[in-house]
Design a protein around this motif. Sequence first.
Motif, PDB file in Angstrom:
ATOM      1  N   PHE A  22       0.882  -1.163   0.000  1.00  0.00           N
ATOM      2  CA  PHE A  22       0.000   0.000   0.000  1.00  0.00           C
ATOM      3  C   PHE A  22       0.916   1.208   0.000  1.00  0.00           C
ATOM      4  O   PHE A  22       1.506   1.521   1.027  1.00  0.00           O
ATOM      5  N   PHE A  25       4.234   1.111   2.008  1.00  0.00           N
ATOM      6  CA  PHE A  25       4.115   0.136   3.088  1.00  0.00           C
ATOM      7  C   PHE A  25       3.832  -1.251   2.510  1.00  0.00           C
ATOM      8  O   PHE A  25       2.944  -1.410   1.669  1.00  0.00           O
ATOM      9  N   ALA A  27       2.357  -4.697   3.091  1.00  0.00           N
ATOM     10  CA  ALA A  27       1.462  -5.388   4.028  1.00  0.00           C
ATOM     11  C   ALA A  27       1.677  -6.890   3.994  1.00  0.00           C
ATOM     12  O   ALA A  27       1.477  -7.577   4.994  1.00  0.00           O
ATOM     13  N   PRO A  46      -1.486 -11.610  14.873  1.00  0.00           N
ATOM     14  CA  PRO A  46      -1.965 -10.435  15.602  1.00  0.00           C
ATOM     15  C   PRO A  46      -2.563  -9.400  14.659  1.00  0.00           C
ATOM     16  O   PRO A  46      -2.418  -9.497  13.439  1.00  0.00           O
ATOM     17  N   SER A  47      -3.224  -8.421  15.222  1.00  0.00           N
ATOM     18  CA  SER A  47      -3.859  -7.380  14.436  1.00  0.00           C
ATOM     19  C   SER A  47      -2.847  -6.678  13.536  1.00  0.00           C
ATOM     20  O   SER A  47      -1.743  -6.377  13.963  1.00  0.00           O
ATOM     21  N   GLY A  48      -3.221  -6.454  12.289  1.00  0.00           N
ATOM     22  CA  GLY A  48      -2.362  -5.720  11.365  1.00  0.00           C
ATOM     23  C   GLY A  48      -1.293  -6.553  10.686  1.00  0.00           C
ATOM     24  O   GLY A  48      -0.445  -6.012   9.992  1.00  0.00           O
ATOM     25  N   CYS A  49      -1.331  -7.880  10.851  1.00  0.00           N
ATOM     26  CA  CYS A  49      -0.258  -8.693  10.282  1.00  0.00           C
ATOM     27  C   CYS A  49      -0.515  -9.032   8.817  1.00  0.00           C
ATOM     28  O   CYS A  49       0.325  -9.635   8.164  1.00  0.00           O
ATOM     29  N   GLY A  50      -1.678  -8.673   8.298  1.00  0.00           N
ATOM     30  CA  GLY A  50      -1.926  -8.900   6.879  1.00  0.00           C
ATOM     31  C   GLY A  50      -2.874 -10.051   6.563  1.00  0.00           C
ATOM     32  O   GLY A  50      -2.969 -10.466   5.415  1.00  0.00           O
ATOM     33  N   LYS A  51      -3.591 -10.533   7.548  1.00  0.00           N
ATOM     34  CA  LYS A  51      -4.520 -11.642   7.312  1.00  0.00           C
ATOM     35  C   LYS A  51      -5.637 -11.239   6.359  1.00  0.00           C
ATOM     36  O   LYS A  51      -5.895 -11.908   5.365  1.00  0.00           O
ATOM     37  N   THR A  52      -6.286 -10.133   6.685  1.00  0.00           N
ATOM     38  CA  THR A  52      -7.388  -9.680   5.843  1.00  0.00           C
ATOM     39  C   THR A  52      -6.892  -9.355   4.439  1.00  0.00           C
ATOM     40  O   THR A  52      -7.552  -9.670   3.448  1.00  0.00           O
ATOM     41  N   THR A  53      -5.724  -8.746   4.371  1.00  0.00           N
ATOM     42  CA  THR A  53      -5.150  -8.403   3.069  1.00  0.00           C
ATOM     43  C   THR A  53      -4.988  -9.663   2.219  1.00  0.00           C
ATOM     44  O   THR A  53      -5.355  -9.686   1.042  1.00  0.00           O
ATOM     45  N   GLU A 168     -12.714 -13.341  10.272  1.00  0.00           N
ATOM     46  CA  GLU A 168     -13.094 -13.192  11.681  1.00  0.00           C
ATOM     47  C   GLU A 168     -14.603 -13.246  11.859  1.00  0.00           C
ATOM     48  O   GLU A 168     -15.204 -12.340  12.435  1.00  0.00           O
ATOM     49  N   HIS A 201      -7.640 -13.874  14.946  1.00  0.00           N
ATOM     50  CA  HIS A 201      -6.451 -13.608  15.745  1.00  0.00           C
ATOM     51  C   HIS A 201      -6.546 -14.350  17.080  1.00  0.00           C
ATOM     52  O   HIS A 201      -5.778 -14.119  17.987  1.00  0.00           O
TER      53      HIS A 201
HETATM   54  N1  LIG Z   1      -6.095   0.126   2.025  1.00  0.00           N
HETATM   55  C1  LIG Z   1      -4.989   0.176   2.796  1.00  0.00           C
HETATM   56  N2  LIG Z   1      -4.122   1.199   2.667  1.00  0.00           N
HETATM   57  C2  LIG Z   1      -3.007   1.256   3.417  1.00  0.00           C
HETATM   58  N3  LIG Z   1      -2.650   0.343   4.327  1.00  0.00           N
HETATM   59  C3  LIG Z   1      -3.470  -0.707   4.498  1.00  0.00           C
HETATM   60  C4  LIG Z   1      -4.692  -0.840   3.745  1.00  0.00           C
HETATM   61  N4  LIG Z   1      -5.291  -1.972   4.130  1.00  0.00           N
HETATM   62  C5  LIG Z   1      -4.506  -2.512   5.080  1.00  0.00           C
HETATM   63  N5  LIG Z   1      -3.414  -1.763   5.300  1.00  0.00           N
HETATM   64  C6  LIG Z   1      -2.331  -2.060   6.236  1.00  0.00           C
HETATM   65  O1  LIG Z   1      -1.854  -3.352   5.990  1.00  0.00           O
HETATM   66  C7  LIG Z   1      -1.588  -4.031   7.191  1.00  0.00           C
HETATM   67  C8  LIG Z   1      -2.320  -5.337   7.225  1.00  0.00           C
HETATM   68  O2  LIG Z   1      -3.698  -5.073   7.294  1.00  0.00           O
HETATM   69  P1  LIG Z   1      -4.774  -6.222   7.445  1.00  0.00           P
HETATM   70  O3  LIG Z   1      -6.109  -5.568   7.379  1.00  0.00           O
HETATM   71  O4  LIG Z   1      -4.490  -7.284   6.470  1.00  0.00           O
HETATM   72  O5  LIG Z   1      -4.499  -6.727   8.916  1.00  0.00           O
HETATM   73  P2  LIG Z   1      -5.173  -7.930   9.704  1.00  0.00           P
HETATM   74  O6  LIG Z   1      -4.132  -8.950   9.907  1.00  0.00           O
HETATM   75  O7  LIG Z   1      -6.416  -8.346   9.019  1.00  0.00           O
HETATM   76  O8  LIG Z   1      -5.501  -7.242  11.085  1.00  0.00           O
HETATM   77  P3  LIG Z   1      -6.817  -7.347  12.006  1.00  0.00           P
HETATM   78  O9  LIG Z   1      -6.678  -8.565  12.823  1.00  0.00           O
HETATM   79  O10 LIG Z   1      -6.726  -6.109  12.831  1.00  0.00           O
HETATM   80  O11 LIG Z   1      -8.012  -7.355  11.103  1.00  0.00           O
HETATM   81  C9  LIG Z   1      -1.975  -3.093   8.318  1.00  0.00           C
HETATM   82  O12 LIG Z   1      -0.810  -2.526   8.840  1.00  0.00           O
HETATM   83  C10 LIG Z   1      -2.835  -2.063   7.662  1.00  0.00           C
HETATM   84  O13 LIG Z   1      -2.663  -0.819   8.270  1.00  0.00           O
END
Ligand SMILES: Nc1ncnc2c1ncn2[C@@H]1O[C@H](COP(=O)(O)OP(=O)(O)OP(=O)(O)O)[C@@H](O)[C@H]1O
Lengths: 368, 288
Positions: A22, A25, A27, A46-53, A168, A201
């Motif tokens: 992104f 950054f 992800a 953990p939160s923010g590790c990129g699972k949803t991505t 989740e 998570h």
């Molecule tokens: N559209 C975006 N633009 C910029 N950064 C993004 C975007 N989407 C996600 N990120 C960043 O990418 C990283 C991974 O995000 P992601 O949503 O995959 O986390 P996650 O593992 O699903 O966390 P959670 O458990 O909190 O849902 C995070 O640091 C987030 O800030």
Amino acid sequence: MNFHPESAPVSSVTLNNIVKRFGTFTAVHKANLEIPEGAFVTLLGPSGCGKTTNLRMIAGLLDPSEGEILIGGKRVNEVPIHKRNLGIVFQNYALFPHKTVAENIAFGLKYRSVPKSDVARRVQEALDLVQLPDVGHRYPKELSGGQQQRIALARAIVIEPEVLLLDEPLSALDANLREDMRVELKRIQSKIGVTTVFVTHDQSEALAMSDKIVVMSAGRIEQVGTPEEVYNTPASEFVANFLGASNILAGGCASKDANAALLDVPLFGSVLVPADKAPAVNAGDAAKLVLRAEKLVLKAPGSDTTGMVTAEAVVETVDYQGQTVRYFLRVGDTQLQAINMIDGRPFAEGQTVTAAFRPQDCAALAGA
Amino acid sequence: MSVEKREARQPWILLSPALTAVTLLLFVPLLFILVYSFWLRTATGADVAGFYLDNWQEALTDPFYRDILISTLRIAAITTVACAVMGYPSAYFIARSQGNKAVLLLLLMLPFWISYIIRTMSWINILGVSGALNSALMALGIISEPIQMLYNEVTVILGLVHFLLPFMILNIFVSLDGIDTNLENAANSLGATKWQAFLQVTLPLSLPGLAAGGLLCFVLGAGTYITPLVLGGPRDAMFANLVFEAIITQLNWPLGSALSLMLLAVLGALVMIYNRYLGMAQLMKGLG
Ligand SMILES: Nc1ncnc2c1ncn2[C@@H]1O[C@H](COP(=O)(O)OP(=O)(O)OP(=O)(O)O)[C@@H](O)[C@H]1O
Ligand SMILES: [Mg+2]
């Protein structure tokens, strides 16, 4: 619904060197993953590790910056989401508020030349499957959170997707309902045998439900394995600590043969770790002993500790948790954590005890 | 006092300042207007107090007023449709843009910092005989004589759209912004194309905003007199111009009162029909 295993569209998902950036950054860093047909795979981290991505890239809601995604052996990078035939359950359910439950479930069937006469039947079958046979005429807001969750699941599976993606799905439910839905979700998944990618998570959720767990940290895949493998043979300190609490003791590996690695660690001296639990450790190199908090047992001084490694310890904190107690112990200058089942009365703060563990319960990691 | 009673009273206590203001500033003057509408204007120019139906009879039976009322409603309707068609894509774009939403909304509000009259008059500088458009066309040699583009119904509608578009965009934006983007994603994942997902999910869910924007545009558009005054020709008068004419120019308060109450009644009826229709609409059930 045709949930006959032989006709069910089963397939696998493959990620080849997937990178997602992104802006500047990153992800997801070079993710490689192979998801077998029919498996229940959990992305845990953990939160923010990129699972949803990762999940959104599989879904087609995000384009990978690099790498290839294959579904059923075919590259899908260029295939738009509406042609991927995936079932997605969103964290907030994303039910259409202006449509009834039945219309919600029938939504995907409209785009799949399903004869009109079959639509009603398949909607009812899906409702039966999630054990809410009588709510078809209601609107989503007339359902409880758990019921909405089931409808979202019914809507996703009624189209007989190649892969079911769940982000989740249980996190919005309260603790009790969560346990029920966990069992329910697993029951439905094994019944229809659909390949499932589940994001959470919550480590206990992951351990209880998955065939395979993908542990992620800061955009990287740390380890892929069965719940037992990631739990008993963590590939990194991160994994050891993310899946329950572990004590990490830095030391060295004195020798290693086909059966075991002999680790020298402070406090406890020599520990003989089974070789399969010390795959990356080499004789003569630095190594760390991973000692799970549940495997470190407190005993009254002078108890029988045959076959165990022991050290004298002082109880510092007692954290009573119902069936279990979490102790913080001091051994020398080091604080260790132990989680024990309560057997009689828990030890008291300030008490001197023997901290003991069986060496075969430990794992070893390379590095200092 | 029981909890229920206290809770039932509380909203009224909180509302009382607003209610006082509305009563004093709106209902009391309206009452005066109502009373005025039954007075009689004599040939000498003096008003006679009493209960005369002459103004109402004139307002309700003279085809002149009826025709202008109809053309006022028509202009308001065209304006509303134009605002909806132009406003929806803009609102959608703002609602779906990431990060710079606040900037875009600020830009949308920017015109409100300039008086509506000045904004309306700006069209004279653009479309007037010596305005920007004519000068440009002449400089390019496309025309040799300036064209009279102003002072017709089209420019009135143009001015109204210019004035009302932000209201429409804001109303649609608010409802679009409240729609979870995962709903569209969910529709896509179930096999709907972007366009199908929009038609099936986003559009129906944004209808309340579209309806609110439409109502606002229609009522404001139908009640305006400045735009036709500035941008319309002599034959483009709208109903509010008649009220303006009667009260300000002819100082005929009784007739002006009757006319303004007539417009109020028509627009009020529309609002009520609208409300009722929307109240019963199926989609509201889902939104609750
Ligand atoms: N559209 C975006 N633009 C910029 N950064 C993004 C975007 N989407 C996600 N990120 C960043 O990418 C990283 C991974 O995000 P992601 O949503 O995959 O986390 P996650 O593992 O699903 O966390 P959670 O458990 O909190 O849902 C995070 O640091 C987030 O800030
Ligand atoms: Mg997430």
